[in-house]
Write a protein that holds these residues in place. Sequence first.
Motif, PDB file in Angstrom:
ATOM      1  N   TYR A  23       0.809  -1.218   0.000  1.00  0.00           N
ATOM      2  CA  TYR A  23       0.000   0.000   0.000  1.00  0.00           C
ATOM      3  C   TYR A  23       0.842   1.269   0.000  1.00  0.00           C
ATOM      4  O   TYR A  23       0.322   2.357   0.222  1.00  0.00           O
ATOM      5  N   ARG A  24       2.141   1.133  -0.249  1.00  0.00           N
ATOM      6  CA  ARG A  24       3.071   2.250  -0.376  1.00  0.00           C
ATOM      7  C   ARG A  24       3.009   3.216   0.799  1.00  0.00           C
ATOM      8  O   ARG A  24       2.912   4.440   0.627  1.00  0.00           O
ATOM      9  N   LEU A  25       3.061   2.643   1.988  1.00  0.00           N
ATOM     10  CA  LEU A  25       3.072   3.465   3.195  1.00  0.00           C
ATOM     11  C   LEU A  25       4.497   3.902   3.485  1.00  0.00           C
ATOM     12  O   LEU A  25       5.448   3.169   3.211  1.00  0.00           O
ATOM     13  N   ASP A  26       4.646   5.085   4.066  1.00  0.00           N
ATOM     14  CA  ASP A  26       5.988   5.528   4.408  1.00  0.00           C
ATOM     15  C   ASP A  26       6.484   4.804   5.656  1.00  0.00           C
ATOM     16  O   ASP A  26       5.727   4.118   6.346  1.00  0.00           O
ATOM     17  N   LYS A  27       7.779   4.946   5.928  1.00  0.00           N
ATOM     18  CA  LYS A  27       8.405   4.216   7.046  1.00  0.00           C
ATOM     19  C   LYS A  27       7.777   4.582   8.385  1.00  0.00           C
ATOM     20  O   LYS A  27       7.632   3.740   9.260  1.00  0.00           O
ATOM     21  N   ARG A  28       7.407   5.837   8.535  1.00  0.00           N
ATOM     22  CA  ARG A  28       6.807   6.273   9.791  1.00  0.00           C
ATOM     23  C   ARG A  28       5.497   5.543  10.060  1.00  0.00           C
ATOM     24  O   ARG A  28       5.236   5.088  11.179  1.00  0.00           O
ATOM     25  N   GLU A  29       4.689   5.410   9.020  1.00  0.00           N
ATOM     26  CA  GLU A  29       3.407   4.708   9.169  1.00  0.00           C
ATOM     27  C   GLU A  29       3.632   3.210   9.376  1.00  0.00           C
ATOM     28  O   GLU A  29       2.944   2.574  10.174  1.00  0.00           O
ATOM     29  N   GLU A  30       4.605   2.643   8.678  1.00  0.00           N
ATOM     30  CA  GLU A  30       4.937   1.235   8.878  1.00  0.00           C
ATOM     31  C   GLU A  30       5.355   0.990  10.333  1.00  0.00           C
ATOM     32  O   GLU A  30       4.889   0.042  10.963  1.00  0.00           O
ATOM     33  N   ASN A  31       6.182   1.855  10.870  1.00  0.00           N
ATOM     34  CA  ASN A  31       6.613   1.715  12.268  1.00  0.00           C
ATOM     35  C   ASN A  31       5.448   1.864  13.241  1.00  0.00           C
ATOM     36  O   ASN A  31       5.387   1.171  14.256  1.00  0.00           O
ATOM     37  N   ARG A  32       4.516   2.765  12.928  1.00  0.00           N
ATOM     38  CA  ARG A  32       3.341   2.940  13.792  1.00  0.00           C
ATOM     39  C   ARG A  32       2.501   1.661  13.827  1.00  0.00           C
ATOM     40  O   ARG A  32       2.069   1.217  14.894  1.00  0.00           O
ATOM     41  N   LEU A  33       2.300   1.050  12.656  1.00  0.00           N
ATOM     42  CA  LEU A  33       1.540  -0.202  12.599  1.00  0.00           C
ATOM     43  C   LEU A  33       2.280  -1.333  13.315  1.00  0.00           C
ATOM     44  O   LEU A  33       1.655  -2.166  13.973  1.00  0.00           O
TER      45      LEU A  33
END
Length: 57
Positions: A23-33
Amino acid sequence: MAKVEHPSLSEELWSVFDFARRYRLDKREENRLLMLFGTFASPDKLLANARRHSQIG
């Protein structure tokens, strides 16, 4: 013929890393998940909690 049962979305687990890439999420969002769910989570929870930040602007 035997009926094949597929796991429902709530039973299936997805890799958070693969989800973020798909879903082409940025690293910050990946880390949040990852902080919320760990390395695996159900797709319905990931879809409900993911935030996509617009890079246009």
